[in-house]
Design a protein around this motif. Structure first.
Motif, PDB file in Angstrom:
ATOM      1  N   UNK A 117      10.513  -8.172  -7.647  1.00  0.00           N
ATOM      2  CA  UNK A 117      11.125  -9.050  -6.650  1.00  0.00           C
ATOM      3  C   UNK A 117      10.397  -9.033  -5.308  1.00  0.00           C
ATOM      4  N   UNK A 118       9.924  -7.854  -4.888  1.00  0.00           N
ATOM      5  CA  UNK A 118       9.318  -7.732  -3.563  1.00  0.00           C
ATOM      6  C   UNK A 118       7.813  -7.954  -3.561  1.00  0.00           C
ATOM      7  N   UNK A 119       7.172  -7.707  -4.706  1.00  0.00           N
ATOM      8  CA  UNK A 119       5.722  -7.892  -4.789  1.00  0.00           C
ATOM      9  C   UNK A 119       5.308  -8.973  -5.781  1.00  0.00           C
ATOM     10  N   UNK A 120       6.225  -9.394  -6.629  1.00  0.00           N
ATOM     11  CA  UNK A 120       5.865 -10.354  -7.664  1.00  0.00           C
ATOM     12  C   UNK A 120       4.925  -9.754  -8.693  1.00  0.00           C
ATOM     13  N   UNK A 121       5.058  -8.445  -8.931  1.00  0.00           N
ATOM     14  CA  UNK A 121       4.153  -7.731  -9.839  1.00  0.00           C
ATOM     15  C   UNK A 121       4.879  -7.371 -11.135  1.00  0.00           C
ATOM     16  N   UNK A 122       4.270  -7.743 -12.257  1.00  0.00           N
ATOM     17  CA  UNK A 122       4.729  -7.312 -13.569  1.00  0.00           C
ATOM     18  C   UNK A 122       3.736  -6.262 -14.060  1.00  0.00           C
ATOM     19  N   UNK A 123       4.188  -5.018 -14.293  1.00  0.00           N
ATOM     20  CA  UNK A 123       3.258  -3.956 -14.675  1.00  0.00           C
ATOM     21  C   UNK A 123       2.634  -4.109 -16.059  1.00  0.00           C
ATOM     22  N   UNK A 124       3.157  -5.002 -16.886  1.00  0.00           N
ATOM     23  CA  UNK A 124       2.625  -5.154 -18.247  1.00  0.00           C
ATOM     24  C   UNK A 124       1.132  -5.451 -18.199  1.00  0.00           C
ATOM     25  N   UNK A 125       0.357  -4.609 -18.873  1.00  0.00           N
ATOM     26  CA  UNK A 125      -1.083  -4.799 -18.941  1.00  0.00           C
ATOM     27  C   UNK A 125      -1.841  -4.398 -17.693  1.00  0.00           C
ATOM     28  N   UNK A 126      -1.150  -3.822 -16.710  1.00  0.00           N
ATOM     29  CA  UNK A 126      -1.791  -3.521 -15.420  1.00  0.00           C
ATOM     30  C   UNK A 126      -2.507  -2.172 -15.435  1.00  0.00           C
ATOM     31  N   UNK A 127      -3.485  -2.060 -14.544  1.00  0.00           N
ATOM     32  CA  UNK A 127      -4.228  -0.833 -14.296  1.00  0.00           C
ATOM     33  C   UNK A 127      -3.709  -0.275 -12.972  1.00  0.00           C
ATOM     34  N   UNK A 128      -3.136   0.935 -12.990  1.00  0.00           N
ATOM     35  CA  UNK A 128      -2.367   1.434 -11.849  1.00  0.00           C
ATOM     36  C   UNK A 128      -2.857   2.803 -11.400  1.00  0.00           C
ATOM     37  N   UNK A 129      -2.940   2.983 -10.085  1.00  0.00           N
ATOM     38  CA  UNK A 129      -3.251   4.287  -9.495  1.00  0.00           C
ATOM     39  C   UNK A 129      -1.987   4.810  -8.831  1.00  0.00           C
ATOM     40  N   UNK A 130      -1.533   5.988  -9.283  1.00  0.00           N
ATOM     41  CA  UNK A 130      -0.283   6.585  -8.835  1.00  0.00           C
ATOM     42  C   UNK A 130      -0.608   7.804  -7.978  1.00  0.00           C
ATOM     43  N   UNK A 131      -0.176   7.787  -6.718  1.00  0.00           N
ATOM     44  CA  UNK A 131      -0.438   8.902  -5.819  1.00  0.00           C
ATOM     45  C   UNK A 131       0.720   9.896  -5.887  1.00  0.00           C
ATOM     46  N   UNK A 132       0.427  11.143  -6.308  1.00  0.00           N
ATOM     47  CA  UNK A 132       1.448  12.169  -6.392  1.00  0.00           C
ATOM     48  C   UNK A 132       1.801  12.517  -7.822  1.00  0.00           C
ATOM     49  N   UNK A 133       2.404  13.705  -7.995  1.00  0.00           N
ATOM     50  CA  UNK A 133       2.787  14.160  -9.331  1.00  0.00           C
ATOM     51  C   UNK A 133       4.135  14.876  -9.297  1.00  0.00           C
TER      52      UNK A 133
END
Length: 286
Positions: A117-133
């Motif tokens: 809703x806020x970014x218009x991003x669908x994660x399906x098929x996306x390449x993502x960098x996640x900061x933190x564990x």
């Protein structure tokens, strides 16, 4: 709101809890719908957690949110967990179901809703960098993998902790490539050029701090950035993204969406659209 002997009690436990925005948004939705509930903050120190949960049982509290530092520590005091809460290893919502207290985690659902809703991003098929564990990274990982992200790279100061998290989730989500790197150059610089979405799950930015090794100029103009921090409204990461014309959002949408899902779990009703968010924005002077 009129409190009577029939009013059902909801709440939130944490330490500290006086800064929580949840009472504002939950009570706003309850009042809007005319439901006979009241949502109350309970300040609970770590050493008092067991007594607090036992007190919730004894007092007939019908549900409550759980925030820092109790999200994982509360689990031994509950009767059972939802699938997502068990996988994440943390609970942010508890519901009384018969004689049982059942733990849920709505953070991942809230994160996905805000992404869309806020970014218009669908994660399906996306390449993502996640900061933190940490805990927030775990909820994001579950949500992104369930949404069929193609590849997720965990960047963390402790590579060992990041790799342990990646190894754990590779066993559950074979359809998503999951890797881990150190939160430094040149590994992050190499990865950031390949991604569709950058997500900060850490507390970096809350007090004006920033990621010294993170160069947003390497991001593609089509990439998006999501910072789970929402106070301050514009973290250094968000300011940098805005300066570069990147699509970005802070974590306020996630806060609202996870609260909406908790409301639905407790009451069986979907809260009126926008009520919670408007109440929070008004409180923040936005």
């Amino acid at each position: 709101m009129i409190i009577s002997g029939k009013t059902k009690i909801l709440g939130i436990i944490g330490w500290p809890v006086d800064h929580s925005l949840s009472p504002l948004m939950q009570n706003a939705a309850l009042e809007e719908m005319g439901l006979d509930y009241a949502y109350v903050p309970f300040a609970v120190r770590e050493e008092g957690l067991g007594d607090a949960v036992r007190g919730m049982r004894a007092l007939g509290v019908v549900g409550f949110n759980v925030t820092i530092p109790h999200k994982s520590a509360v689990i031994p005091y509950l009767d059972r967990l939802s699938h997502d809460a068990a996988l994440i290893g943390a609970v942010n919502t508890v519901k009384r179901e018969g004689a049982d207290l059942v733990g849920y985690n709505t953070d991942g659902v809230g994160f996905l809703k805000s992404l869309r809703e806020d970014l218009g991003v669908d994660p399906a098929g996306a390449n993502i960098l996640l900061l933190g564990a940490g805990g927030a990274a775990r909820s994001a990982l579950v949500a992104l993998c369930q949404a069929d992200a193609a590849r997720i790279v965990i960047a963390n100061r402790s590579v060992e902790r990041g790799e342990a998290l990646a190894e754990e989730f590779r066993r559950h989500f074979a359809g998503t490539q999951i890797a881990a790197i150190g939160l430094g150059l040149p590994s992050v610089a190499d990865e950031i050029q390949k991604i569709d979405l950058l997500v900060n799950t850490t507390s970096v930015g809350m007090k004006g701090t920033s990621f010294e090794t993170l160069d947003l100029s390497l991001l593609s103009p089509q990439s998006s950035l999501y910072d789970m921090v929402y106070s301050p409204w514009e973290t250094p990461l968000i300011k940098d993204a805005l300066h570069r014309g990147l699509r970005c959002a802070n974590g306020i949408g996630m806060l609202v969406a996870q609260g909406e899902r908790a409301f639905e779990i407790w009451t069986g009703s979907v809260p009126p659209s926008g009520v919670m968010k408007r109440r929070i924005l008004a409180a923040l002077g936005r």
